[in-house]
Motif scaffolding. Structure first.
Motif, short mmCIF file in Angstrom:
data_model
loop_
_atom_site.label_atom_id
_atom_site.label_comp_id
_atom_site.label_asym_id
_atom_site.label_seq_id
_atom_site.Cartn_x
_atom_site.Cartn_y
_atom_site.Cartn_z
N ARG A 1 0.81 -1.21 0.00
CA ARG A 1 0.00 0.00 0.00
C ARG A 1 0.85 1.26 0.00
N LEU A 2 1.97 1.24 0.69
CA LEU A 2 2.84 2.42 0.68
C LEU A 2 3.43 2.66 -0.70
N LYS A 3 3.81 1.61 -1.38
CA LYS A 3 4.35 1.76 -2.73
C LYS A 3 3.27 2.23 -3.70
N ASP A 4 2.07 1.66 -3.56
CA ASP A 4 0.97 2.09 -4.43
C ASP A 4 0.62 3.55 -4.20
N LEU A 5 0.57 3.96 -2.93
CA LEU A 5 0.22 5.34 -2.62
C LEU A 5 1.29 6.30 -3.10
N ARG A 6 2.55 5.91 -2.92
CA ARG A 6 3.64 6.76 -3.40
C ARG A 6 3.56 6.91 -4.92
N ILE B 1 0.87 6.72 -6.84
CA ILE B 1 -0.27 7.57 -7.20
C ILE B 1 0.05 9.03 -6.95
N ILE B 2 0.67 9.31 -5.81
CA ILE B 2 1.02 10.70 -5.49
C ILE B 2 1.94 11.28 -6.54
N GLU B 3 2.95 10.50 -6.94
CA GLU B 3 3.91 11.00 -7.93
C GLU B 3 3.28 11.15 -9.31
N ALA C 1 -8.09 7.60 -9.75
CA ALA C 1 -6.90 7.61 -8.90
C ALA C 1 -7.24 8.21 -7.54
N GLY C 2 -8.13 9.23 -7.54
CA GLY C 2 -8.52 9.84 -6.27
C GLY C 2 -9.24 8.86 -5.37
N ASP C 3 -10.10 8.05 -5.94
CA ASP C 3 -10.81 7.04 -5.16
C ASP C 3 -9.84 5.99 -4.63
N ARG C 4 -8.90 5.59 -5.46
CA ARG C 4 -7.91 4.59 -5.02
C ARG C 4 -7.05 5.17 -3.91
N LEU C 5 -6.70 6.43 -4.05
CA LEU C 5 -5.89 7.08 -3.02
C LEU C 5 -6.62 7.07 -1.67
N LYS C 6 -7.90 7.35 -1.69
CA LYS C 6 -8.68 7.35 -0.46
C LYS C 6 -8.72 5.96 0.17
N ASP C 7 -8.90 4.94 -0.67
CA ASP C 7 -8.93 3.56 -0.16
C ASP C 7 -7.60 3.19 0.49
N LEU C 8 -6.50 3.57 -0.17
CA LEU C 8 -5.18 3.27 0.38
C LEU C 8 -4.97 3.99 1.70
N CYS C 9 -5.41 5.22 1.78
CA CYS C 9 -5.24 5.98 3.03
C CYS C 9 -6.04 5.35 4.16
N LEU D 1 0.76 11.31 6.21
CA LEU D 1 -0.15 11.94 5.25
C LEU D 1 -1.39 11.08 5.07
N ALA D 2 -1.20 9.77 4.93
CA ALA D 2 -2.34 8.86 4.75
C ALA D 2 -3.29 8.92 5.93
N LYS D 3 -2.74 9.00 7.13
CA LYS D 3 -3.58 9.05 8.32
C LYS D 3 -4.37 10.36 8.38
N GLU D 4 -3.73 11.46 7.98
CA GLU D 4 -4.43 12.74 7.96
C GLU D 4 -5.56 12.72 6.94
#
Length: 260
Positions: free
Chosen positions: A193-198, A200-202, A212-220, A252-255
């Motif tokens: 999840r950390l690699k996936d989130l990184r 997406i952010i990049e 991508a926004g929905d996936r980002l929320k799920d990962l967070c 960041l994910a927790k926030e």
């Protein structure tokens, strides 16, 4: 292992009164008679289990595992067989899974055996225990984990730290396959999840992609759960984040998760 804040205010006055009475009675006895009396009053420390569970979100203070299929033990950090005057002292009690507590038994090595306290000289101030203590600030930080879920020393260049971690792992059975398997699962879940989130952010830094926004929320949300203090093996989760240089991504994910 995570640091446990163990405030005096967590102990009810009624429990403390019972413990004080038992300690006073035990002090009037000696040898086997004292040992027998202490053993006969085990309900006193057993009654402390709910308080200890609450302080660690229902996790073993040594392994960070949730012991769902066996009874919790109340471990005497300094064994009551060696320190009978501490048998009813709440500051000497730790919530412990059955496996670590049975493995530990009455072992309590010191860096210098000549400093060991006795009933005649009961202060433990000069002792340097080799067993890591989850209530001692800094001790839990000496124990970390690798991607295989194996416990390792966070500061292997320091001989005393390395020795303390080695003996603690051995005495508490912290390297059993059952525990390593649980930590491996946590590590892999965090790593993926950390690699996936990184990624997406990049990739989405300058884009507006709903998928991508929905996936980002799920990962967070997932990461917020994995790094929540109530989850098992959070020390392993943070070790993974450190290995990936992703501590800021976790925060960041927790926030983000808490703003959803």
């Amino acid at each position: 292992m995570k640091y446990i804040n163990y405030p005096a205010g967590a102990i009810e006055a009624a429990w403390q009164a019972r413990a004080n009475t038992a300690a006073s009675t035990a002090a009037q006895k000696s040898g086997e008679e004292a040992n027998a009396y202490i053993a006969s009053r085990s309900e006193i420390w057993s009654d402390l289990k709910p308080v200890l569970e609450g302080l660690s979100s229902g996790k073993c203070w040594y392994s960070e595992a949730k012991d769902r299929v066996s009874y919790w033990h109340v471990d005497h950090y300094r064994p009551k067989s060696l320190y009978p005057w501490l048998a009813f002292d709440w500051r000497n009690m730790r919530l412990c899974g059955g496996m670590p507590n049975i493995a530990k038994s009455n072992d309590f090595p010191l860096n210098d055996e000549t400093t060991r306290a006795t009933a005649a000289s009961p202060s433990t101030a000069l002792e340097v225990p080799l067993l890591l203590d989850p209530t001692q600030w800094g001790d839990p930080d000496l124990l970390t984990f690798n991607g295989a879920g194996e416990p390792t020393c966070a500061d292997p260049r320091d001989p005393l730290s390395a020795l303390r971690v080695k003996l603690s792992v051995k005495l508490l059975d912290l390297d059993t396959e059952k525990l390593c398997e649980g930590r491996r699962h946590t590590w892999r879940s965090c790593e993926r999840r950390l690699k996936d989130l990184r990624g997406i952010i990049e990739a989405q830094r300058h884009q507006n992609n709903t998928d991508a926004g929905d996936r980002l929320k799920d990962l967070c949300r997932d990461l917020d759960d994995l790094y929540d203090e109530t989850s098992e093996f959070t020390a392993t989760a943070w070790a993974c984040a450190k290995e990936l240089n992703a501590e800021m991504i976790v925060r960041l994910a927790k926030e983000v998760a808490r703003s959803l």
